[in-house]
Design a protein around this motif. Structure first.
Motif, mmCIF file in Angstrom:
data_model
loop_
_atom_site.group_PDB
_atom_site.id
_atom_site.type_symbol
_atom_site.label_atom_id
_atom_site.label_comp_id
_atom_site.label_asym_id
_atom_site.label_seq_id
_atom_site.Cartn_x
_atom_site.Cartn_y
_atom_site.Cartn_z
ATOM 1 N N SER A 33 0.943 -1.183 -0.441
ATOM 2 C CA SER A 33 0.174 0.458 0.248
ATOM 3 C C SER A 33 1.041 1.059 0.139
ATOM 4 O O SER A 33 2.265 0.957 0.577
ATOM 5 C CB SER A 33 -0.941 -0.012 0.952
ATOM 6 O OG SER A 33 -1.878 -0.928 0.970
ATOM 7 N N ARG A 34 0.355 1.801 -0.405
ATOM 8 C CA ARG A 34 1.490 3.604 -0.778
ATOM 9 C C ARG A 34 0.903 4.876 -1.010
ATOM 10 O O ARG A 34 -0.402 4.514 -1.644
ATOM 11 C CB ARG A 34 1.654 3.080 -2.651
ATOM 12 C CG ARG A 34 3.145 4.719 -2.680
ATOM 13 C CD ARG A 34 4.095 4.616 -3.801
ATOM 14 N NE ARG A 34 5.198 2.911 -3.090
ATOM 15 C CZ ARG A 34 6.134 2.753 -4.481
ATOM 16 N NH1 ARG A 34 5.507 3.176 -5.636
ATOM 17 N NH2 ARG A 34 6.669 1.905 -3.848
ATOM 18 N N GLN A 35 1.012 5.781 -0.271
ATOM 19 C CA GLN A 35 0.067 6.607 -0.135
ATOM 20 C C GLN A 35 0.764 8.144 -1.098
ATOM 21 O O GLN A 35 1.881 8.096 -1.316
ATOM 22 C CB GLN A 35 0.161 7.596 1.333
ATOM 23 C CG GLN A 35 -0.485 6.609 2.416
ATOM 24 C CD GLN A 35 -1.410 6.579 2.320
ATOM 25 O OE1 GLN A 35 -2.442 6.078 1.484
ATOM 26 N NE2 GLN A 35 -1.934 7.305 3.280
ATOM 27 N N THR A 82 -3.824 9.398 -2.301
ATOM 28 C CA THR A 82 -4.731 8.317 -2.522
ATOM 29 C C THR A 82 -3.718 7.196 -2.702
ATOM 30 O O THR A 82 -1.990 7.799 -2.392
ATOM 31 C CB THR A 82 -4.354 8.464 -4.317
ATOM 32 O OG1 THR A 82 -5.154 9.387 -4.174
ATOM 33 C CG2 THR A 82 -4.724 7.802 -4.592
ATOM 34 N N THR A 83 -4.283 6.010 -2.224
ATOM 35 C CA THR A 83 -3.581 5.104 -1.417
ATOM 36 C C THR A 83 -3.891 4.435 -2.296
ATOM 37 O O THR A 83 -4.466 4.229 -3.485
ATOM 38 C CB THR A 83 -4.857 4.878 -0.269
ATOM 39 O OG1 THR A 83 -4.409 5.631 -0.155
ATOM 40 C CG2 THR A 83 -3.385 3.296 0.070
ATOM 41 N N ASN A 93 -2.773 0.272 -4.096
ATOM 42 C CA ASN A 93 -2.276 -1.182 -3.549
ATOM 43 C C ASN A 93 -1.787 -1.750 -4.595
ATOM 44 O O ASN A 93 -2.186 -1.546 -5.515
ATOM 45 C CB ASN A 93 -3.338 -1.513 -3.209
ATOM 46 C CG ASN A 93 -3.995 -1.155 -1.990
ATOM 47 O OD1 ASN A 93 -3.518 -0.595 -0.880
ATOM 48 N ND2 ASN A 93 -5.821 -0.428 -1.345
ATOM 49 N N ASP A 152 6.169 3.492 2.561
ATOM 50 C CA ASP A 152 5.045 1.843 2.141
ATOM 51 C C ASP A 152 4.766 1.646 3.168
ATOM 52 O O ASP A 152 5.662 1.469 3.890
ATOM 53 C CB ASP A 152 6.518 1.796 1.057
ATOM 54 C CG ASP A 152 6.058 2.168 -0.358
ATOM 55 O OD1 ASP A 152 4.873 3.165 -0.240
ATOM 56 O OD2 ASP A 152 6.126 1.602 -1.337
#
Length: 790
Positions: free
Chosen positions: A496-498, A506-507, A509, A526
């Motif tokens: 999962s990355r912001q 925004t996330t 996946n 991350d």
């Protein structure tokens, strides 16, 4: 010069005796000196004023005579009267020589052949040969003779040491022929001198042999600060033989004037002569005694010359003129008009050299998170790239994206801060000129607590938060965590990355695989999760003990049944007692314990409610005491019940393997289950409120009543209506279950059964408050699978 000793004249012995008459305790000192002189060594001195030392003076008193005053009157004048901060620490030069010096010349020193033998010398004479072998040690007496056995009295005083053996041999050969003879000095005599004038202990002193003028002054306690260090006079046989200037020793290391002392020498220390002081930026600021020094150049030479920190060549001369006024003369050598060699010095002058004021050098500094903070001399055209030449200058965890330039603003006398692209400087893509007083600061990520974490959770050996580093990949992070655990699903790793887009988070996946995405680059913040396969690393185990061929703990698979466990344990032995099989279920244990806890909670609430209602109807203090006692007893009962723990036993039907396999009694096993198959016992137990609680030999035709009779029957306090049987298979048979056709008392117990006879609780006053207490206790006991008889 003391009274009776005119300056510049010779001093006779009569004049010395006349001076000594004015010295306190002089006769006693002279007597003691003569007595000790005959003994060969010692020291006698007359102390100055009321500090005179007697024969019984303590060590502390002797030390005190050597201690100078904190500051002399001369020092106080220079420190306080010249209005000069630089003069406030001035002291008189040279006098500390006597605070640390000692005069302990060895009396065993070897003299030369010219040494003249005198009274007090100790001689060692040895004679051998022609049947003789003798040694004798004796001291030369006051009349100059020594008495040697077998030879007689021999005059030796005045004889040079080199000719002493000839004198003894010529006397010995008058009585004994053909002998050998040697003479040596066993101990030298002390030298008797007079130390007078401005010393701490004037008087007659005995000093070690070969002592010099310095040793003589030390024996007199040292020169006082009121005495001269530069015109000390040495008289011998009434004649002045040397004027000693101690500055030649202190300043130049010369001992040319430090002559050896002889018997009867007189050391005279006159009062101090003219003085002048040097303060400030010189090698040795101090107050100096003047003799031949006439100019400021001479005085500056005594002080060791000016330091490099001297303010140009400007000097101040502070002076008191004709005892009428105080003046300050400015000597400025920068113009060349003033020559120090032509500036005269007077008694009481203070020459002051100012220190050079520190100026702000035009330099550029490199500081912060660098291996070697440095200073660079500024020059026109100096640039960032001249100082920041290579990234190797930086320590680990430096902020490489930018650095800080601190630039001095002379208008505001403050620094302002500018940011510059440090990485571009190293890449030769950016440069800028520097100015004087610039400071280049490299920042540390650790100092500013800069953290860019990545999180790795799930089936790895060390899950947690890790610090992001440039170039970090998924494979690198997995390696830092010790790799995968056994149950990890390496083909489905969640990431999962912001990301911030248009001011919103925004996330994103992603699903990655360790085999194909090990080089996947990670970013700060991350979140990586490694899934685990359900039950991949969990192992279910059950145990079987007792009468089976291979008892132990066995791992089972899902759906494995009781018959499977018995088969793996090799089946039953011939001694297996199926009726008494003891099966424990971990799940049943949890359920039973919850049921027990609920019954106890209900009982406790019931007790509190009954006691509360009872308390409202109290009439007397006696009733209150009664209720309090009942309340305490019920609390004790509930406390005991709280300690009851369920066993988790299940009542099962067990028989030969073939008889249960595939039947309803062949149930599925679960984690933590256990089966114990005992041997068949040969007794039935009777416990509780009977006269003889015991175990009795099993007889097939005996009924429950027969076993109770063997135990003596129920007691008077027994509750006959609440008798029950705990069967060996875990079932419970109660008296309330009996009927007209199936009498409970005619039941024939099986081996391992236990008959329980409870107490009649209704007879207890506090139990009467709670109705049906026996039923509650019975339910708790049977649920727990224990024998509980009150």
């Amino acid at each position: 010069m003391p009274a009776g000793i005119p300056a510049g004249t010779n001093i006779s012995p009569q004049q010395i005796r006349q001076y000594m008459q004015n010295v306190p305790n002089a006769p006693a000192l002279l007597s003691a000196a003569r007595a000790q002189g005959e003994a060969g060594s010692g020291e006698v001195s007359a102390a100055e004023g009321e500090g005179a030392e007697g024969e019984g003076a303590t060590a502390e008193q002797k030390v005190d005579t050597l201690r100078p005053a904190a500051f002399s009157s001369i020092e106080q004048l220079y420190r306080q009267q010249y209005n000069s901060p630089l003069a406030r620490s001035l002291t008189q030069y040279g006098y500390n020589l006597f605070q640390t010096s000692t005069n302990y010349t060895s009396k065993l020193a070897v003299p030369g052949d010219s040494y003249i033998i005198g009274p007090g010398d100790k001689l060692r004479i040895r004679i051998w040969g022609n049947g003789q072998d003798a040694a004798y040690t004796g001291t030369v007496r006051r009349d100059g003779t020594i008495d040697v056995p077998q030879i007689g009295i021999i005059p030796v005083a005045g004889t040079p040491f080199g000719k002493l053996e000839d004198v003894f041999r010529s006397e010995a050969e008058k009585y004994i022929q053909g002998i050998n003879l040697s003479v040596s000095l066993a101990e030298l005599r002390s030298v008797e001198i007079y130390v007078i004038g401005e010393v701490s202990r004037p008087g007659l002193h005995l000093v070690p042999p070969f002592s010099t003028v310095i040793g003589g002054l030390i024996s007199g306690g040292g020169v006082k600060k009121s005495g001269s260090l530069r015109t000390i006079k040495l008289f011998r046989d009434g004649t002045l033989v040397q004027v000693v200037d101690l500055y030649t020793l202190l300043l130049y290391g010369s001992r040319e004037q430090d002559l050896p002392l002889q018997d009867g020498d007189v050391l005279f220390v006159p009062r101090i002569g003219p003085t002048a002081a040097v303060a400030g930026a010189v090698l040795q600021p101090a107050i100096y005694e003047l003799t031949s020094e006439k100019t400021a150049a001479d005085l500056l030479e005594l002080a060791g010359g000016a330091l490099p920190q001297t303010f140009t060549r400007k000097l101040l001369l502070r002076r008191f003129v004709d005892n009428q006024e105080f003046v300050i003369k400015d000597i400025d050598q920068r113009s060349g008009s003033a020559d120090l060699a032509k500036v005269s010095i007077q008694n009481g002058d203070l020459l002051e050299l100012q220190y050079l004021g520190a100026t702000w050098p035009e330099v550029v500094r490199l500081e912060g998170n660098v291996w070697a903070p440095d200073i660079f001399k500024y020059r026109p055209g100096l640039k960032l790239s001249d100082i920041l030449t290579d990234p190797s200058l930086l320590k680990p965890d430096s902020i490489i994206e930018f650095g800080l330039l601190h630039r001095y603003d002379p208008q505001t006398t403050r620094y302002r801060v500018e940011r510059f692209p440090l990485a571009r400087v190293f890449q030769h893509d950016y440069d800028a000129e520097l100015a004087p007083y610039d400071r280049l600061e490299i920042l540390s990520r650790k100092e500013y607590n800069i953290k860019e974490p990545v999180q790795l959770m799930g089936s790895v050996w060390r899950p947690g938060e890790y610090t992001y580093t440039p170039g970090l990949t998924l494979g690198d992070l997995l390696g830092m965590a010790g790799g995968f655990r056994f149950e990890a699903d390496t083909g489905r790793i969640d990431l999962s990355r912001q990301e911030i887009r248009n001011g919103e988070v925004t996330t994103i996946n992603k699903t990655l695989s360790a085999d194909t995405n090990g080089d996947f680059p990670l970013q700060p913040y991350d979140y990586i999760y490694v899934r685990h396969v359900k039950d991949a690393a969990s192992f279910k185990s059950v145990s079987i003990t007792g009468e089976v061929k291979f008892p132990g703990t066995y791992r089972i698979r899902d759906g494995e049944r009781l018959s499977d466990l018995i088969e793996r344990a090799g089946g039953f032995t011939d001694k297996a007692y199926f009726y008494g099989a003891y099966f424990v279920s971990a799940k049943a244990k949890l359920i039973q314990q919850k049921s027990i806890n609920k019954m106890i909670d209900d009982l406790e609430l019931r007790v509190q409610s009954v006691l509360s209602d009872k308390a409202q109807t109290l009439a007397t203090d006696k009733d209150a005491a009664l209720i309090a006692g009942q309340q305490q007893a019920l609390k004790g009962l509930i406390g005991r019940l709280r300690q009851v723990r369920a066993t988790g036993r299940m009542s099962i039907t067990l028989g030969p393997l073939a008889s249960i396999k595939g039947t309803d009694f062949d149930f599925e096993l679960h984690e933590g289950d256990s089966l114990h198959v005992p041997q068949k016992p040969n007794f039935v137990s009777v416990v509780g409120s009977v006269y003889n609680a015991n175990s009795f030999l099993y007889r097939e035709n005996l009924s429950l009543k027969d076993y109770l009779d063997r135990a003596g029957g129920p007691t008077k306090t027994a509750d006959r209506k609440a008798v029950y049987v705990v069967k060996a298979n875990g079932e419970v048979l109660a008296s309330s279950q009996g009927s007209f056709f199936n009498s409970f008392w005619n039941y024939k117990p099986m081996p391992g059964d236990t008959v329980v006879v409870p107490e009649n609780l209704d007879r207890l006053p506090y139990m009467q408050l709670i109705g049906n207490i026996s039923d509650i206790l019975f339910k708790i006991a049977t649920t727990a699978g224990i024998i509980f008889a009150i």
